[in-house]
Design a protein around this motif. Sequence first.
Motif, short mmCIF file in Angstrom:
data_model
loop_
_atom_site.label_atom_id
_atom_site.label_comp_id
_atom_site.label_asym_id
_atom_site.label_seq_id
_atom_site.Cartn_x
_atom_site.Cartn_y
_atom_site.Cartn_z
N SER A 9 -9.09 7.38 7.37
CA SER A 9 -9.17 6.02 7.91
C SER A 9 -9.79 5.03 6.92
O SER A 9 -9.98 3.87 7.25
N TYR A 10 -10.09 5.51 5.70
CA TYR A 10 -10.69 4.61 4.72
C TYR A 10 -9.68 3.55 4.29
O TYR A 10 -8.48 3.83 4.17
N PRO A 11 -10.15 2.33 4.03
CA PRO A 11 -9.22 1.27 3.61
C PRO A 11 -8.69 1.53 2.20
O PRO A 11 -9.37 2.16 1.38
N PRO A 12 -7.47 1.09 1.92
CA PRO A 12 -6.92 1.26 0.57
C PRO A 12 -7.61 0.35 -0.43
O PRO A 12 -8.28 -0.62 -0.05
N THR A 23 -16.07 3.05 -9.05
CA THR A 23 -15.78 2.98 -7.62
C THR A 23 -14.81 1.82 -7.38
O THR A 23 -15.06 0.70 -7.81
N PRO A 24 -13.68 2.07 -6.73
CA PRO A 24 -12.69 1.00 -6.55
C PRO A 24 -13.19 -0.09 -5.63
O PRO A 24 -14.06 0.12 -4.79
N GLY A 25 -12.62 -1.27 -5.79
CA GLY A 25 -12.99 -2.41 -4.98
C GLY A 25 -12.00 -2.64 -3.86
O GLY A 25 -10.95 -2.00 -3.78
N SER A 26 -12.33 -3.55 -2.99
CA SER A 26 -11.45 -3.87 -1.87
C SER A 26 -10.19 -4.55 -2.35
O SER A 26 -10.20 -5.29 -3.34
N VAL A 27 -9.09 -4.34 -1.64
CA VAL A 27 -7.84 -4.99 -2.00
C VAL A 27 -7.95 -6.49 -1.86
O VAL A 27 -7.37 -7.26 -2.62
N THR A 84 0.83 -1.22 0.00
CA THR A 84 0.00 0.00 0.00
C THR A 84 0.86 1.26 0.00
O THR A 84 1.89 1.33 0.65
N LEU A 85 0.39 2.26 -0.75
CA LEU A 85 0.95 3.60 -0.71
C LEU A 85 -0.18 4.55 -0.34
O LEU A 85 -1.30 4.43 -0.84
N ARG A 86 0.11 5.49 0.57
CA ARG A 86 -0.89 6.44 1.02
C ARG A 86 -0.65 7.81 0.39
O ARG A 86 0.43 8.38 0.51
#
Length: 215
Positions: A177-180, A198-202, A136-138
């Motif tokens: 705090s949203y998940p990547p 809309t992106p999906g969960s990793v 993950t990159l933030r």
Amino acid sequence: MRGSNRRWRRSAVALAGAVTVAVLAAGCGIRTTSVPVDAGAAPSQVPCSMSAKDVTTQTLQGVPVQIYLVCSSQLVTVDRTVQLDEAKSDRVRIAQALLDELEQKPPADERQAGFSTTVPATLQVSAARGDDPRGTLRLSEQPEDLPAEALAQIVCTYAESKTLAPDGRVVLGGPGSYPPHGYLCTTETKTRPKTVPTPGSVTGTVTGMGTGTGA
């Protein structure tokens, strides 16, 4: 008298010929003029294409990389060099170096050829948090809050790096705090960068940034 008649006939024939030419020219839509017409200079650049001269005059120092810019409503790669060793640098430094290139205004020759960038100049990238999925990159802004083309530029540029996306997937989060979420740079991403679902969960299906299947 005979000499005068001959001269009169020659003058009449010449006049008739001049009238005929003028009529034919008018019939063909030709506007006769003695003033040269300036049609303007020919285009100096083919859209989204850099000449060999422009490419060879770029600096050769540093590590060669490719980033994605916007041109003719699509994503197109351009060459850049960054001052780091991808084999020895950490992921965040590499990600920030590429992001810095995306944020910079393209040079004059690239702008003339139609290239631009939509990535905000203030955007930063940081490391993953303790509970983030691996890789993950933030970003300093939520990925889904960025302009669609900007997010597509970042994802496709990062996807070119084996260090940042060894399996072709780019995992991005924001400052909150949203998940990547995971993204793929697909053919549709490059041809239609303004369309991002809309992106999906990793942990689920990787999101293909486009309206197609993406995976």
